[in-house]
Design a protein around this motif. Structure first.
Motif, PDB file in Angstrom:
ATOM      1  N   GLN A  40      -0.729   2.310  -2.793  1.00  0.00           N
ATOM      2  CA  GLN A  40      -0.465   1.668  -1.507  1.00  0.00           C
ATOM      3  C   GLN A  40       0.409   0.438  -1.664  1.00  0.00           C
ATOM      4  N   ILE A  41       0.550  -0.044  -2.894  1.00  0.00           N
ATOM      5  CA  ILE A  41       1.389  -1.207  -3.175  1.00  0.00           C
ATOM      6  C   ILE A  41       2.860  -0.764  -3.095  1.00  0.00           C
ATOM      7  N   PRO A  42       3.716  -1.586  -2.505  1.00  0.00           N
ATOM      8  CA  PRO A  42       5.137  -1.215  -2.450  1.00  0.00           C
ATOM      9  C   PRO A  42       5.705  -0.928  -3.839  1.00  0.00           C
ATOM     10  N   LEU A  43       6.594   0.032  -3.904  1.00  0.00           N
ATOM     11  CA  LEU A  43       7.268   0.517  -5.102  1.00  0.00           C
ATOM     12  C   LEU A  43       6.357   1.324  -6.024  1.00  0.00           C
ATOM     13  N   LEU A  44       5.137   1.580  -5.632  1.00  0.00           N
ATOM     14  CA  LEU A  44       4.252   2.459  -6.391  1.00  0.00           C
ATOM     15  C   LEU A  44       3.885   3.701  -5.586  1.00  0.00           C
ATOM     16  N   GLY A  45       4.630   3.966  -4.533  1.00  0.00           N
ATOM     17  CA  GLY A  45       4.349   5.106  -3.667  1.00  0.00           C
ATOM     18  C   GLY A  45       4.509   6.445  -4.354  1.00  0.00           C
ATOM     19  N   TRP A  46       5.214   6.477  -5.485  1.00  0.00           N
ATOM     20  CA  TRP A  46       5.373   7.731  -6.228  1.00  0.00           C
ATOM     21  C   TRP A  46       4.031   8.251  -6.714  1.00  0.00           C
ATOM     22  N   GLY A  47       3.039   7.392  -6.832  1.00  0.00           N
ATOM     23  CA  GLY A  47       1.712   7.830  -7.247  1.00  0.00           C
ATOM     24  C   GLY A  47       1.066   8.763  -6.235  1.00  0.00           C
TER      25      GLY A  47
END
Length: 73
Positions: free
Chosen positions: A21-28
């Protein structure tokens, strides 16, 4: 037994979705979606609906986050 397995799959995917949910970790979320779909299928095969519903909620959270980030971020 399948319901417990579905809940365990949902908990594992929740561990992946929360930091995503943290920005730039949406690939998870892209990593978690196949796992969540597996949990939904296993939950659908069980006699109760708790595991399936839990996985559906996690799926909704991941999809909403992906749509807000444009599918990438």
């Amino acid at each position: 037994m399948l319901n417990v397995l579905s809940i365990l799959i949902g908990l594992i995917s929740l561990i992946i979705v929360i930091p995503s949910q943290i920005p730039l970790l949406g690939w998870g979320n892209w990593l978690a979606l196949p796992l969540v779909v597996t949990g939904i299928v296993v939950g659908a095969l069980s006699s109760t609906n708790a595991g399936r519903n839990f996985c559906l909620v996690i799926f909704a959270i991941a999809v909403i986050r992906l749509s807000l980030g444009g599918g990438i971020i």
